[in-house]
Design an enzyme around this catalytic site. Structure first.
Site, PDB file in Angstrom:
ATOM      1  N   ARG A  86       3.086   1.499  -7.534  1.00 56.59           N
ATOM      2  CA  ARG A  86       3.234   0.455  -6.669  1.00 56.59           C
ATOM      3  C   ARG A  86       1.937  -0.400  -7.009  1.00 56.59           C
ATOM      4  O   ARG A  86       2.051  -1.824  -6.383  1.00 56.59           O
ATOM      5  CB  ARG A  86       3.209   0.913  -5.386  1.00 56.59           C
ATOM      6  CG  ARG A  86       4.087   1.835  -4.921  1.00 56.59           C
ATOM      7  CD  ARG A  86       4.024   2.685  -3.767  1.00 56.59           C
ATOM      8  NE  ARG A  86       3.935   1.217  -2.648  1.00 56.59           N
ATOM      9  CZ  ARG A  86       4.846   1.406  -1.729  1.00 56.59           C
ATOM     10  NH1 ARG A  86       6.382   1.917  -1.795  1.00 56.59           N
ATOM     11  NH2 ARG A  86       4.937   0.467  -0.851  1.00 56.59           N
ATOM     12  N   TRP A 133      -3.720  -1.785  -1.493  1.00 55.23           N
ATOM     13  CA  TRP A 133      -3.602  -3.107  -2.310  1.00 55.23           C
ATOM     14  C   TRP A 133      -4.181  -4.135  -1.285  1.00 55.23           C
ATOM     15  O   TRP A 133      -3.527  -4.886  -0.581  1.00 55.23           O
ATOM     16  CB  TRP A 133      -2.090  -3.519  -2.726  1.00 55.23           C
ATOM     17  CG  TRP A 133      -1.765  -4.420  -3.732  1.00 55.23           C
ATOM     18  CD1 TRP A 133      -1.925  -4.130  -5.166  1.00 55.23           C
ATOM     19  CD2 TRP A 133      -1.759  -5.845  -3.339  1.00 55.23           C
ATOM     20  NE1 TRP A 133      -1.541  -5.240  -5.719  1.00 55.23           N
ATOM     21  CE2 TRP A 133      -1.392  -6.254  -4.809  1.00 55.23           C
ATOM     22  CE3 TRP A 133      -1.533  -6.588  -2.427  1.00 55.23           C
ATOM     23  CZ2 TRP A 133      -0.968  -7.734  -4.957  1.00 55.23           C
ATOM     24  CZ3 TRP A 133      -1.114  -7.892  -2.426  1.00 55.23           C
ATOM     25  CH2 TRP A 133      -1.034  -8.571  -3.760  1.00 55.23           C
ATOM     26  N   CYS A 151       0.972  -1.221   0.194  1.00 53.62           N
ATOM     27  CA  CYS A 151      -0.170   0.082  -0.043  1.00 53.62           C
ATOM     28  C   CYS A 151       0.743   1.183  -0.063  1.00 53.62           C
ATOM     29  O   CYS A 151       2.242   1.117   0.099  1.00 53.62           O
ATOM     30  CB  CYS A 151      -1.096   0.079   1.234  1.00 53.62           C
ATOM     31  SG  CYS A 151      -1.831  -1.568   1.427  1.00 53.62           S
ATOM     32  N   GLU A 156       3.730 -10.566 -17.690  1.00 54.59           N
ATOM     33  CA  GLU A 156       3.141  -9.456 -16.564  1.00 54.59           C
ATOM     34  C   GLU A 156       3.034  -8.322 -17.315  1.00 54.59           C
ATOM     35  O   GLU A 156       2.161  -7.477 -16.816  1.00 54.59           O
ATOM     36  CB  GLU A 156       4.254  -9.456 -15.494  1.00 54.59           C
ATOM     37  CG  GLU A 156       5.603  -8.873 -16.042  1.00 54.59           C
ATOM     38  CD  GLU A 156       6.656  -8.776 -14.864  1.00 54.59           C
ATOM     39  OE1 GLU A 156       6.369  -8.822 -13.783  1.00 54.59           O
ATOM     40  OE2 GLU A 156       7.672  -8.257 -15.290  1.00 54.59           O
ATOM     41  N   ASN A 191       0.306   0.543   5.854  1.00 57.88           N
ATOM     42  CA  ASN A 191       1.023  -0.241   4.881  1.00 57.88           C
ATOM     43  C   ASN A 191       1.447  -1.637   5.616  1.00 57.88           C
ATOM     44  O   ASN A 191       2.505  -1.316   6.699  1.00 57.88           O
ATOM     45  CB  ASN A 191       1.924   0.361   4.053  1.00 57.88           C
ATOM     46  CG  ASN A 191       2.694  -0.539   3.166  1.00 57.88           C
ATOM     47  OD1 ASN A 191       2.216  -1.516   2.834  1.00 57.88           O
ATOM     48  ND2 ASN A 191       4.099  -0.083   2.840  1.00 57.88           N
ATOM     49  N   GLY A 192       1.038  -2.842   5.379  1.00 57.55           N
ATOM     50  CA  GLY A 192       1.646  -3.952   6.156  1.00 57.55           C
ATOM     51  C   GLY A 192       0.563  -4.836   6.356  1.00 57.55           C
ATOM     52  O   GLY A 192      -0.593  -4.829   5.877  1.00 57.55           O
ATOM     53  N   LYS A 209       8.421 -11.100 -18.459  1.00 64.38           N
ATOM     54  CA  LYS A 209       8.079  -9.851 -18.938  1.00 64.38           C
ATOM     55  C   LYS A 209       6.886  -9.957 -19.954  1.00 64.38           C
ATOM     56  O   LYS A 209       6.027  -8.897 -19.649  1.00 64.38           O
ATOM     57  CB  LYS A 209       9.420  -9.102 -19.569  1.00 64.38           C
ATOM     58  CG  LYS A 209      10.054  -8.640 -18.755  1.00 64.38           C
ATOM     59  CD  LYS A 209      10.009  -7.172 -18.238  1.00 64.38           C
ATOM     60  CE  LYS A 209      10.594  -7.000 -16.862  1.00 64.38           C
ATOM     61  NZ  LYS A 209      10.332  -7.869 -15.805  1.00 64.38           N
ATOM     62  N   GLU A 216      13.489 -14.567 -17.842  1.00 62.74           N
ATOM     63  CA  GLU A 216      12.913 -13.067 -17.850  1.00 62.74           C
ATOM     64  C   GLU A 216      12.053 -12.562 -19.043  1.00 62.74           C
ATOM     65  O   GLU A 216      11.188 -12.025 -18.619  1.00 62.74           O
ATOM     66  CB  GLU A 216      14.099 -12.332 -17.479  1.00 62.74           C
ATOM     67  CG  GLU A 216      13.892 -10.818 -17.437  1.00 62.74           C
ATOM     68  CD  GLU A 216      13.114 -10.515 -16.032  1.00 62.74           C
ATOM     69  OE1 GLU A 216      12.685 -11.300 -15.475  1.00 62.74           O
ATOM     70  OE2 GLU A 216      12.492  -9.317 -16.253  1.00 62.74           O
ATOM     71  N   LYS A 276       4.715  -2.782  -7.082  1.00 61.85           N
ATOM     72  CA  LYS A 276       6.163  -2.517  -7.480  1.00 61.85           C
ATOM     73  C   LYS A 276       7.340  -3.169  -6.149  1.00 61.85           C
ATOM     74  O   LYS A 276       8.120  -3.629  -6.577  1.00 61.85           O
ATOM     75  CB  LYS A 276       6.472  -1.011  -7.455  1.00 61.85           C
ATOM     76  CG  LYS A 276       7.791  -0.739  -7.803  1.00 61.85           C
ATOM     77  CD  LYS A 276       8.375  -1.167  -9.363  1.00 61.85           C
ATOM     78  CE  LYS A 276       9.706  -0.904  -9.556  1.00 61.85           C
ATOM     79  NZ  LYS A 276      10.131  -1.526 -10.807  1.00 61.85           N
ATOM     80  N   HIS A 283      12.535 -32.674 -23.504  1.00 56.50           N
ATOM     81  CA  HIS A 283      11.915 -33.510 -22.454  1.00 56.50           C
ATOM     82  C   HIS A 283      10.609 -33.132 -22.247  1.00 56.50           C
ATOM     83  O   HIS A 283      10.012 -32.949 -20.832  1.00 56.50           O
ATOM     84  CB  HIS A 283      12.842 -32.976 -21.255  1.00 56.50           C
ATOM     85  CG  HIS A 283      14.059 -33.560 -21.467  1.00 56.50           C
ATOM     86  ND1 HIS A 283      14.499 -35.041 -21.595  1.00 56.50           N
ATOM     87  CD2 HIS A 283      15.482 -32.790 -21.567  1.00 56.50           C
ATOM     88  CE1 HIS A 283      15.975 -35.230 -21.741  1.00 56.50           C
ATOM     89  NE2 HIS A 283      16.524 -33.746 -21.868  1.00 56.50           N
TER      90      HIS A 283
HETATM   91  C1  AGP Z   1       9.322  -7.370 -11.714  1.00 57.23           C
HETATM   92  O1  AGP Z   1       9.153  -7.317 -13.136  1.00 57.23           O
HETATM   93  C2  AGP Z   1       8.503  -8.264 -11.366  1.00 57.23           C
HETATM   94  N1  AGP Z   1       7.180  -7.852 -11.302  1.00 57.23           N
HETATM   95  C3  AGP Z   1       8.563  -8.970  -9.622  1.00 57.23           C
HETATM   96  O2  AGP Z   1       8.788 -10.350 -10.028  1.00 57.23           O
HETATM   97  C4  AGP Z   1       9.981  -8.559  -8.845  1.00 57.23           C
HETATM   98  O3  AGP Z   1      11.096  -8.809  -9.765  1.00 57.23           O
HETATM   99  C5  AGP Z   1       9.764  -9.216  -7.733  1.00 57.23           C
HETATM  100  O4  AGP Z   1       8.774  -8.911  -6.829  1.00 57.23           O
HETATM  101  C6  AGP Z   1      11.236  -8.891  -6.657  1.00 57.23           C
HETATM  102  O5  AGP Z   1      11.099  -7.449  -6.447  1.00 57.23           O
HETATM  103  P1  AGP Z   1      12.470  -6.877  -5.901  1.00 57.23           P
HETATM  104  O6  AGP Z   1      13.544  -7.081  -6.658  1.00 57.23           O
HETATM  105  O7  AGP Z   1      11.960  -5.624  -5.534  1.00 57.23           O
HETATM  106  O8  AGP Z   1      12.807  -7.636  -4.674  1.00 57.23           O
END
Ligand code: AGP
Length: 610
Positions: free
Chosen positions: A27, A76, A2, A490, A102-103, A487, A483, A605, A506
């Site tokens: 975020r 969130w 949050c 997401e 937040n938490g 990307k 990765e 974020k 496999h």
């Molecule tokens: C980033 O594109 C991803 N959405 C997510 O997996 C991110 O890498 C992960 O949450 C780790 O975040 P951090 O590097 O802030 O620990």
């Protein structure tokens, strides 16, 4: 996850709070709210809306309330549905105390039952609301005193900003695990969960630590512990300015941040290369250089994209420094039984420095006394402050939820760390100089790739209607395949799987047909021929192939449907280049499919909850 913002001072227009809150949008959130103290009327005015902050702004513009302090929040959802009632701020029975959080409060159920038995009436399904009623229980006119007493009963994580109509003229803030920063202005002070909200108010920042409570008035910021002891805090200088938080002439932060990659690499290298000695200088490790020589094993803990960059780090550390290295998902590591070994050092990789699982893994290791190193982008973040030593990315603020430039920066830091450790052990000066010379020209090579962005956009237009993709690569290209798939998932919500190319036969090859394209990360390197064989297997089954290949490779053009060329570099540095077109591909696919690349659905974020 949050966002919290609180303001107290000379400006009585809460609109500035809304502007600050909007800087936390990246975020990820699902509802928003604000509370404004009108001290003349001795009343706290509350507004809550579901959805975007713009909905809150619309409601605010109808009411035009003035006053301060005011607190604001983006939620969130963790406990309780996405509703106005569950949106923050939350208040007590007397509507005296209002709070944003937040938490996660882990013992909220027990506290809620007890408070209800004592006659408190709850209005929401959230864990947060128990804190307001606990403070009410201890409130006798002094807000911070009541907060100190209340928080002694709370177990869990919190970043809090609290106001009271019966103790006006102050904001009380408190922190346990969730970040709380205080911006020190002239005749005004601001509290927030993230620097982005403070950028533009002031560059003077105080970071609260766990167990600290701040009392903000327009002219003062007093920090105390739970027993009223005054804590002396250092005012630090924020290295960002407001321009960094703006999009410039890019349509999205994500595209802007992809295009920042060349300067991000330069910033990660700045002041750290000593060409004449073939050496790397890492300020954060200077004090423990001898200790690093004794390290016999490395374990890296990370999540998501940071886990994938760590897989590249594993190859680099083993190839260059020849130190046995293993990468663990932090969310798994924290539950594993780990045999203790004092010569093992642990690395924690996190762009935000606030990822709950990574922090939990760190705290598990710290109990045993092993050396802990952090690779973090956010200065002053929890991970940066709790690891023994660390290396900052210096990538600047990354607003886009998906990591792009911070991932590139992590790869550069892994190259530097591997070189640093290798030169401590066996790598020759000449070999070190060769790597340094190549690192220095990587930014220019990225610029060459970025010049071809429109080609990648064309490719996205050609493939935008496919619903499934396979990404493959070997050795250094394998984590980049992972990765690249993440990307695409997401940002465009298209299903994509990353796989080691050697694993095709496999199982995954069963997926291949004309409707299931493959992205093959296939630069001219030590595993090129093997990957070409995989490409031929896919082609034989009518699979479409997009290859990321090295400039000058004409042969691959005959084999695949589309090629994105990248400049040649040393094999261990290829990931920094091969990733860029995949980030662009994900971005353009997302935009073409009507997604919001800066704020992908359901993502945040920094994942500060488990
Ligand atoms: C980033 O594109 C991803 N959405 C997510 O997996 C991110 O890498 C992960 O949450 C780790 O975040 P951090 O590097 O802030 O620990």
């Amino acid at each position: 996850m949050c966002g919290i913002v609180g303001y107290i001072g000379k400006n009585h227009n809460p609109k500035i709070g809304l502007e600050a809150l909007k800087k936390l949008e990246y975020r990820g959130y699902d509802s928003a709210g604000m509370a404004v103290l009108n001290s003349k009327k001795k009343k706290i005015f509350v507004l809550k809306t579901v959805g975007k902050i713009s909905n809150l702004e619309k409601e605010f513009s109808k009411k035009r309330v003035k006053g301060n302090p005011f607190i604001l929040h983006t939620r969130w959802a963790t406990h309780g549905a996405v509703t106005k009632t569950n949106a923050h701020p939350h208040s007590d029975c007397q509507k005296n105390i209002f709070l944003v959080h937040n938490g996660i409060i882990e013992n909220y159920k027990i506290l809620k039952e007890k408070l209800m038995k004592e006659g408190h009436r709850f209005s929401s399904e959230t864990d947060t609301e128990v804190i307001t009623h606990l403070i009410e229980k201890f409130f006798n006119g002094n807000l911070e005193r009541a907060v100190q007493k209340a928080l002694k009963f709370v177990r869990g994580t919190y970043g809090l900003a609290i106001i009271s109509k019966d103790d006006p003229g102050k904001i009380v803030a408190a922190r346990n695990s969730s970040p709380v920063l205080i911006g020190i202005g002239e005749g005004e002070n601001i509290v927030a969960s993230d620097k982005a909200a403070i950028a533009g108010f002031t560059k003077k920042i105080i970071y609260l630590n766990d167990g600290e409570i701040a009392v903000l008035t327009p002219s003062e910021c007093r920090v105390i512990d739970f027993n009223q002891k005054i804590i002396k805090k250092t005012i630090e200088k924020m290295e960002w300015d407001i321009e960094e938080v703006q999009k410039g002439n890019f349509p999205h932060f994500m595209l802007k941040e992809i295009f920042e990659a060349p300067e991000v690499v330069e910033n990660a290298l700045r002041g750290r290369l000593v060409l004449k000695e073939g050496q790397v200088r890492l300020g954060g490790l200077e004090g423990i250089s001898d200790k690093m020589k004794d390290i016999k094993r490395l374990i890296i803990c990370a999540c998501g994209s940071s886990y994938f960059s760590s897989l590249v780090g594993e190859y680099l550390l083993q190839e260059y420094a020849q130190i046995p290295t293993r990468v663990e998902y932090a969310s798994e590591f924290r539950y594993k039984k780990q045999p203790f070994d004092k010569n093992t050092a642990y690395l924690f990789i996190s762009q935000s420095g606030e990822t709950a699982d990574t922090l939990a893994a760190l705290r598990k290791v710290k109990k045993r006394g092993n050396l802990t190193l952090g690779v973090v982008n956010i200065v002053g973040s929890s991970l940066a402050r709790e690891t023994d030593v660390g290396i900052y990315n210096h990538a600047g603020l990354e607003i886009g939820v998906a990591s792009t430039k911070t991932f590139i920066s992590q790869l550069v830091v892994f190259s530097l760390l591997s070189l640093f450790l290798a030169r401590q052990r066996h790598l020759s000066k000449v070999a070190g100089q060769k790597i340094i010379r190549e690192l220095k020209v990587v930014p220019q090579k990225i610029k060459t790739i970025l010049k071809g962005a429109s080609q990648v956009e064309k490719l996205a237009k050609k493939y935008k209607d496919f619903e499934n993709f396979l990404f493959i690569g070997r050795k250094y290209n394998f984590p980049i395949a992972l990765e690249g798939a993440l990307k695409l998932k997401e940002i465009s919500y298209v299903h994509a799987e990353g796989y080691g190319a050697g694993e095709m036969k496999h199982g995954p090859i069963a997926l291949i047909d004309k409707n299931f394209p493959t992205v093959a990360v296939c630069p001219s390197d030590s595993v090129y021929e093997k990957t070409i064989s995989n490409i031929e297997e896919i082609k034989a089954r009518s699979g479409k192939i997009i290859a990321i290949a090295s400039q000058g490779d004409r042969a691959i053009k005959e084999l695949v449907n589309d090629v994105i060329y990248i400049p040649k570099t040393l094999e261990p540095l290829n990931p920094i280049l091969t990733l860029v077109p995949l980030q662009l591909f994900a971005y353009y696919m997302g935009v073409l499919r009507g997604c919001d690349p800066d704020k992908p659905r359901n993502l945040a974020k920094s994942v500060t909850v488990e």
